[in-house]
Write a protein that holds these residues in place. Sequence first.
Motif, short mmCIF file in Angstrom:
data_model
loop_
_atom_site.label_atom_id
_atom_site.label_comp_id
_atom_site.label_asym_id
_atom_site.label_seq_id
_atom_site.Cartn_x
_atom_site.Cartn_y
_atom_site.Cartn_z
N LEU A 102 0.83 -1.20 0.00
CA LEU A 102 0.00 0.00 0.00
C LEU A 102 0.86 1.25 0.00
N ALA A 103 1.87 1.27 0.85
CA ALA A 103 2.76 2.44 0.94
C ALA A 103 3.54 2.63 -0.36
N TYR A 104 3.97 1.55 -0.96
CA TYR A 104 4.75 1.63 -2.19
C TYR A 104 3.96 2.31 -3.30
N TYR A 105 2.67 1.99 -3.40
CA TYR A 105 1.87 2.54 -4.48
C TYR A 105 1.21 3.87 -4.12
N LEU A 106 0.96 4.14 -2.84
CA LEU A 106 0.30 5.38 -2.46
C LEU A 106 1.26 6.53 -2.17
N ALA A 107 2.48 6.23 -1.77
CA ALA A 107 3.44 7.29 -1.40
C ALA A 107 3.67 8.28 -2.54
N PRO A 108 3.89 7.85 -3.77
CA PRO A 108 4.08 8.84 -4.85
C PRO A 108 2.84 9.68 -5.11
N LEU A 109 1.66 9.16 -4.83
CA LEU A 109 0.43 9.92 -5.05
C LEU A 109 0.29 11.08 -4.09
N VAL A 110 0.92 10.98 -2.91
CA VAL A 110 0.86 12.07 -1.94
C VAL A 110 2.16 12.87 -1.91
N GLY A 111 3.02 12.66 -2.89
CA GLY A 111 4.22 13.46 -3.03
C GLY A 111 5.44 12.96 -2.29
N LEU A 112 5.45 11.70 -1.90
CA LEU A 112 6.60 11.13 -1.19
C LEU A 112 7.39 10.21 -2.10
N GLU A 113 8.03 10.78 -3.08
CA GLU A 113 8.83 9.99 -4.03
C GLU A 113 10.05 9.36 -3.37
N THR A 114 10.48 9.88 -2.22
CA THR A 114 11.69 9.36 -1.58
C THR A 114 11.54 7.91 -1.17
N VAL A 115 10.31 7.45 -1.01
CA VAL A 115 10.09 6.05 -0.66
C VAL A 115 10.60 5.14 -1.78
N ARG A 116 10.39 5.55 -3.01
CA ARG A 116 10.86 4.75 -4.14
C ARG A 116 12.30 5.08 -4.54
N THR A 117 12.69 6.34 -4.42
CA THR A 117 14.01 6.74 -4.89
C THR A 117 15.11 6.46 -3.88
N ASN A 118 14.80 6.37 -2.61
CA ASN A 118 15.79 6.07 -1.57
C ASN A 118 15.33 4.84 -0.80
N PRO A 119 15.52 3.66 -1.37
CA PRO A 119 14.96 2.44 -0.78
C PRO A 119 15.79 1.88 0.38
N SER A 120 15.95 2.65 1.45
CA SER A 120 16.66 2.15 2.62
C SER A 120 15.69 1.35 3.48
N TRP A 121 16.24 0.53 4.38
CA TRP A 121 15.40 -0.27 5.27
C TRP A 121 14.59 0.63 6.19
N THR A 122 15.16 1.76 6.59
CA THR A 122 14.44 2.68 7.47
C THR A 122 13.21 3.23 6.76
N ASN A 123 13.39 3.71 5.54
CA ASN A 123 12.25 4.21 4.77
C ASN A 123 11.22 3.11 4.53
N THR A 124 11.69 1.91 4.26
CA THR A 124 10.78 0.79 4.01
C THR A 124 9.95 0.48 5.25
N ILE A 125 10.60 0.40 6.40
CA ILE A 125 9.89 0.07 7.63
C ILE A 125 8.90 1.18 8.00
N ILE A 126 9.33 2.42 7.89
CA ILE A 126 8.43 3.54 8.23
C ILE A 126 7.22 3.56 7.30
N ALA A 127 7.46 3.46 6.00
CA ALA A 127 6.35 3.49 5.04
C ALA A 127 5.44 2.28 5.22
N SER A 128 6.01 1.11 5.48
CA SER A 128 5.21 -0.09 5.68
C SER A 128 4.38 0.00 6.95
N THR A 129 4.94 0.59 7.98
CA THR A 129 4.19 0.76 9.23
C THR A 129 3.02 1.73 9.03
#
Length: 89
Positions: A45-72
Amino acid sequence: MLPDNIIGWLVVGLVAGALGKLIMPGRDPGGLIVTILLGVLGALLAYYLAPLVGLETVRTNPSWTNTIIASTVGALILLILYRLVVARR
């Protein structure tokens, strides 16, 4: 952002699902498997919705921290939706 193997999916799902349930405690069904599924679905859900709300960093900076935060955050959204549906019954 998304893990590239099944172990990565399980780890992200477990951590994100557990954090989601910890942040938003309640009487939700499920044990370990439901918690992992909640986290994995939250990650998708976060992977597909983040760019729609302007959070491209989730896809462009795929660190574990960003992944865990976005997934949570995705897991929290799913928990909120679940509780809204169950409350209407």
